[in-house]
Scaffold this motif. Structure first.
Motif, mmCIF file in Angstrom:
data_model
loop_
_atom_site.group_PDB
_atom_site.id
_atom_site.type_symbol
_atom_site.label_atom_id
_atom_site.label_comp_id
_atom_site.label_asym_id
_atom_site.label_seq_id
_atom_site.Cartn_x
_atom_site.Cartn_y
_atom_site.Cartn_z
ATOM 1 N N ARG A 151 0.892 -1.199 0.396
ATOM 2 C CA ARG A 151 -0.024 -0.223 -0.420
ATOM 3 C C ARG A 151 0.775 1.336 0.541
ATOM 4 N NH1 ARG A 151 -3.373 -1.986 5.292
ATOM 5 N NH2 ARG A 151 -0.924 -2.216 5.012
ATOM 6 N N ASP A 152 2.461 1.376 0.388
ATOM 7 C CA ASP A 152 3.339 2.418 0.229
ATOM 8 C C ASP A 152 4.095 2.007 -1.505
ATOM 9 O OD1 ASP A 152 4.795 4.279 0.550
ATOM 10 O OD2 ASP A 152 5.756 2.585 2.385
ATOM 11 N N ARG A 153 3.613 3.428 -2.038
ATOM 12 C CA ARG A 153 4.174 2.851 -3.633
ATOM 13 C C ARG A 153 5.736 3.052 -3.299
ATOM 14 N NH1 ARG A 153 1.282 6.968 -7.265
ATOM 15 N NH2 ARG A 153 -0.364 4.907 -6.751
ATOM 16 N N ASP A 154 6.079 4.127 -2.157
ATOM 17 C CA ASP A 154 7.295 4.685 -2.486
ATOM 18 C C ASP A 154 8.472 3.169 -1.916
ATOM 19 O OD1 ASP A 154 7.528 6.900 -3.188
ATOM 20 O OD2 ASP A 154 7.354 8.023 -1.286
ATOM 21 N N LEU A 195 11.713 -2.936 -5.562
ATOM 22 C CA LEU A 195 11.717 -3.075 -6.612
ATOM 23 C C LEU A 195 12.868 -3.154 -7.618
ATOM 24 C CD1 LEU A 195 8.316 -2.683 -8.631
ATOM 25 C CD2 LEU A 195 9.509 -4.718 -8.641
ATOM 26 N N THR A 196 14.047 -1.760 -7.380
ATOM 27 C CA THR A 196 14.914 -1.413 -7.842
ATOM 28 C C THR A 196 16.131 -2.171 -7.789
ATOM 29 O OG1 THR A 196 14.421 0.656 -7.163
ATOM 30 C CG2 THR A 196 17.129 0.398 -7.622
#
Length: 78
Positions: A53-56, A62-63
């Motif tokens: 739920r936390d896009r950041d 995913l980096t």
């Protein structure tokens, strides 16, 4: 190649993470700070804290990953 697995603390997600690791993949798992980690015991994976739920936090997780296995689920039994 690095793969991110969401839901890896669950039964199916842990099985996916184990299969990827057994196949020689570098595995990163997204876990919440309060997650029960017993399903990951003995598994050599990179753990990153975050929440879907936390896009950041998802972007950070995913980096550097070439693959995403989204196995997380939110379920509630009546």
């Amino acid at each position: 190649m690095k793969a991110l697995v969401t839901g890896a603390t669950g039964f199916i997600g842990a099985a996916v993470a184990r299969a990827l690791a057994a196949a020689g993949q570098d595995v990163r798992v997204l876990i919440r700070p309060d997650s029960d980690l017993r399903n990951l015991e003995g598994l050599k994976v990179e753990q990153v804290h975050g929440d879907l739920r936390d896009r950041d936090s998802l972007r950070r997780a995913l980096t550097g990953c070439a693959q995403l296995y989204h196995v997380a689920a939110h379920y509630a039994l009546w």
